[in-house]
Design a protein around this motif. Structure first.
Motif, PDB file in Angstrom:
ATOM      1  N   GLU A 110      13.343  -0.354 -12.184  1.00  0.00           N
ATOM      2  CA  GLU A 110      14.742  -0.774 -12.097  1.00  0.00           C
ATOM      3  C   GLU A 110      15.722   0.305 -11.628  1.00  0.00           C
ATOM      4  O   GLU A 110      16.922   0.110 -11.688  1.00  0.00           O
ATOM      5  CB  GLU A 110      15.206  -1.401 -13.422  1.00  0.00           C
ATOM      6  N   HIS A 111      15.236   1.444 -11.156  1.00  0.00           N
ATOM      7  CA  HIS A 111      16.101   2.439 -10.524  1.00  0.00           C
ATOM      8  C   HIS A 111      16.400   1.991  -9.098  1.00  0.00           C
ATOM      9  O   HIS A 111      15.748   1.085  -8.572  1.00  0.00           O
ATOM     10  CB  HIS A 111      15.418   3.811 -10.495  1.00  0.00           C
ATOM     11  N   ASP A 112      17.372   2.633  -8.453  1.00  0.00           N
ATOM     12  CA  ASP A 112      17.620   2.340  -7.036  1.00  0.00           C
ATOM     13  C   ASP A 112      16.340   2.577  -6.252  1.00  0.00           C
ATOM     14  O   ASP A 112      15.616   3.547  -6.488  1.00  0.00           O
ATOM     15  CB  ASP A 112      18.733   3.239  -6.474  1.00  0.00           C
ATOM     16  N   TRP A 113      16.055   1.665  -5.305  1.00  0.00           N
ATOM     17  CA  TRP A 113      14.859   1.811  -4.480  1.00  0.00           C
ATOM     18  C   TRP A 113      15.218   2.509  -3.177  1.00  0.00           C
ATOM     19  O   TRP A 113      16.251   2.203  -2.591  1.00  0.00           O
ATOM     20  CB  TRP A 113      14.261   0.434  -4.170  1.00  0.00           C
ATOM     21  N   PRO A 114      14.413   3.452  -2.732  1.00  0.00           N
ATOM     22  CA  PRO A 114      13.135   3.865  -3.285  1.00  0.00           C
ATOM     23  C   PRO A 114      13.310   4.862  -4.438  1.00  0.00           C
ATOM     24  O   PRO A 114      13.985   5.881  -4.284  1.00  0.00           O
ATOM     25  CB  PRO A 114      12.412   4.506  -2.115  1.00  0.00           C
ATOM     26  N   CYS A 115      12.709   4.524  -5.565  1.00  0.00           N
ATOM     27  CA  CYS A 115      12.734   5.391  -6.741  1.00  0.00           C
ATOM     28  C   CYS A 115      11.775   6.564  -6.501  1.00  0.00           C
ATOM     29  O   CYS A 115      11.080   6.611  -5.473  1.00  0.00           O
ATOM     30  CB  CYS A 115      12.311   4.593  -7.970  1.00  0.00           C
ATOM     31  N   ALA A 116      11.724   7.499  -7.408  1.00  0.00           N
ATOM     32  CA  ALA A 116      10.863   8.683  -7.224  1.00  0.00           C
ATOM     33  C   ALA A 116       9.395   8.310  -7.008  1.00  0.00           C
ATOM     34  O   ALA A 116       8.763   8.843  -6.080  1.00  0.00           O
ATOM     35  CB  ALA A 116      11.030   9.637  -8.395  1.00  0.00           C
ATOM     36  N   PRO A 117       8.806   7.400  -7.798  1.00  0.00           N
ATOM     37  CA  PRO A 117       7.411   7.034  -7.525  1.00  0.00           C
ATOM     38  C   PRO A 117       7.231   6.364  -6.158  1.00  0.00           C
ATOM     39  O   PRO A 117       6.232   6.593  -5.475  1.00  0.00           O
ATOM     40  CB  PRO A 117       7.054   6.073  -8.660  1.00  0.00           C
ATOM     41  N   ALA A 118       8.184   5.546  -5.744  1.00  0.00           N
ATOM     42  CA  ALA A 118       8.094   4.891  -4.431  1.00  0.00           C
ATOM     43  C   ALA A 118       8.208   5.928  -3.317  1.00  0.00           C
ATOM     44  O   ALA A 118       7.488   5.851  -2.315  1.00  0.00           O
ATOM     45  CB  ALA A 118       9.170   3.828  -4.280  1.00  0.00           C
ATOM     46  N   THR A 161      18.203  -6.848  -4.490  1.00  0.00           N
ATOM     47  CA  THR A 161      19.389  -5.990  -4.604  1.00  0.00           C
ATOM     48  C   THR A 161      19.041  -4.512  -4.444  1.00  0.00           C
ATOM     49  O   THR A 161      19.831  -3.646  -4.782  1.00  0.00           O
ATOM     50  CB  THR A 161      20.083  -6.200  -5.961  1.00  0.00           C
ATOM     51  N   TYR A 162      17.852  -4.231  -3.954  1.00  0.00           N
ATOM     52  CA  TYR A 162      17.371  -2.870  -3.704  1.00  0.00           C
ATOM     53  C   TYR A 162      17.341  -1.993  -4.947  1.00  0.00           C
ATOM     54  O   TYR A 162      17.629  -0.811  -4.912  1.00  0.00           O
ATOM     55  CB  TYR A 162      18.072  -2.228  -2.502  1.00  0.00           C
ATOM     56  N   ALA A 163      16.950  -2.625  -6.049  1.00  0.00           N
ATOM     57  CA  ALA A 163      16.526  -1.907  -7.244  1.00  0.00           C
ATOM     58  C   ALA A 163      14.999  -1.993  -7.251  1.00  0.00           C
ATOM     59  O   ALA A 163      14.419  -2.904  -6.653  1.00  0.00           O
ATOM     60  CB  ALA A 163      17.095  -2.556  -8.496  1.00  0.00           C
ATOM     61  N   CYS A 164      14.341  -1.070  -7.907  1.00  0.00           N
ATOM     62  CA  CYS A 164      12.886  -1.093  -7.989  1.00  0.00           C
ATOM     63  C   CYS A 164      12.461  -2.194  -8.955  1.00  0.00           C
ATOM     64  O   CYS A 164      12.994  -2.292 -10.065  1.00  0.00           O
ATOM     65  CB  CYS A 164      12.374   0.261  -8.474  1.00  0.00           C
ATOM     66  N   CYS A 165      11.514  -3.013  -8.558  1.00  0.00           N
ATOM     67  CA  CYS A 165      11.071  -4.103  -9.426  1.00  0.00           C
ATOM     68  C   CYS A 165      10.249  -3.587 -10.603  1.00  0.00           C
ATOM     69  O   CYS A 165      10.098  -4.281 -11.595  1.00  0.00           O
ATOM     70  CB  CYS A 165      10.292  -5.147  -8.633  1.00  0.00           C
ATOM     71  N   GLN A 203       0.825  -1.197   0.000  1.00  0.00           N
ATOM     72  CA  GLN A 203       0.000   0.000   0.000  1.00  0.00           C
ATOM     73  C   GLN A 203       0.864   1.253   0.000  1.00  0.00           C
ATOM     74  O   GLN A 203       0.566   2.216  -0.681  1.00  0.00           O
ATOM     75  CB  GLN A 203      -0.902   0.019   1.234  1.00  0.00           C
ATOM     76  N   ALA A 204       1.958   1.233   0.751  1.00  0.00           N
ATOM     77  CA  ALA A 204       2.782   2.424   0.893  1.00  0.00           C
ATOM     78  C   ALA A 204       3.557   2.756  -0.371  1.00  0.00           C
ATOM     79  O   ALA A 204       3.711   3.915  -0.715  1.00  0.00           O
ATOM     80  CB  ALA A 204       3.754   2.253   2.065  1.00  0.00           C
ATOM     81  N   ALA A 205       4.058   1.774  -1.072  1.00  0.00           N
ATOM     82  CA  ALA A 205       4.927   2.034  -2.216  1.00  0.00           C
ATOM     83  C   ALA A 205       4.287   1.711  -3.557  1.00  0.00           C
ATOM     84  O   ALA A 205       4.942   1.792  -4.579  1.00  0.00           O
ATOM     85  CB  ALA A 205       6.227   1.266  -2.065  1.00  0.00           C
ATOM     86  N   GLY A 206       3.009   1.338  -3.591  1.00  0.00           N
ATOM     87  CA  GLY A 206       2.388   0.984  -4.852  1.00  0.00           C
ATOM     88  C   GLY A 206       3.062  -0.243  -5.432  1.00  0.00           C
ATOM     89  O   GLY A 206       3.338  -1.201  -4.732  1.00  0.00           O
ATOM     90  N   GLN A 207       3.364  -0.223  -6.716  1.00  0.00           N
ATOM     91  CA  GLN A 207       4.032  -1.348  -7.371  1.00  0.00           C
ATOM     92  C   GLN A 207       5.547  -1.174  -7.402  1.00  0.00           C
ATOM     93  O   GLN A 207       6.249  -2.034  -7.901  1.00  0.00           O
ATOM     94  CB  GLN A 207       3.488  -1.514  -8.786  1.00  0.00           C
ATOM     95  N   HIS A 208       6.044  -0.073  -6.926  1.00  0.00           N
ATOM     96  CA  HIS A 208       7.484   0.211  -6.936  1.00  0.00           C
ATOM     97  C   HIS A 208       8.108  -0.328  -5.653  1.00  0.00           C
ATOM     98  O   HIS A 208       8.370   0.410  -4.709  1.00  0.00           O
ATOM     99  CB  HIS A 208       7.730   1.711  -7.102  1.00  0.00           C
TER     100      HIS A 208
END
Length: 80
Positions: free
Chosen positions: A22-30, A15-19, A5-10
């Protein structure tokens, strides 16, 4: 599940990339989704991110710890 719920689908991969993007997580949308999802609960957000930080430090032993902290924690807006 609060994380979904908090991060949506990001969400983070092992390896702490956004699924999603594919940017480093947390990416801008996350990051935006986390800020909205925690709705001003800065302590809760920091505790959530601290748990991810602990996992990321174990998952990324070849990356300098300061870079991991920067990726996962330092983006959170400071209090005024």
């Amino acid at each position: 599940m609060r994380e979904r719920q908090a991060a949506g689908q990001h969400l983070p991969t092992d390896t702490y990339a956004c699924c999603e993007c594919e940017h480093d997580w947390p990416c801008a949308p996350a990051r935006l989704a986390l800020l909205i999802g925690f709705d001003g609960d800065r302590v809760g957000l920091m505790m959530y991110l601290a748990a991810h930080l602990a996992r990321a430090l174990e998952a990324l032993p070849d990356r300098h710890p300061a870079l991991i902290v920067g990726q996962i924690i330092y983006w959170v807006p400071r209090r005024r």
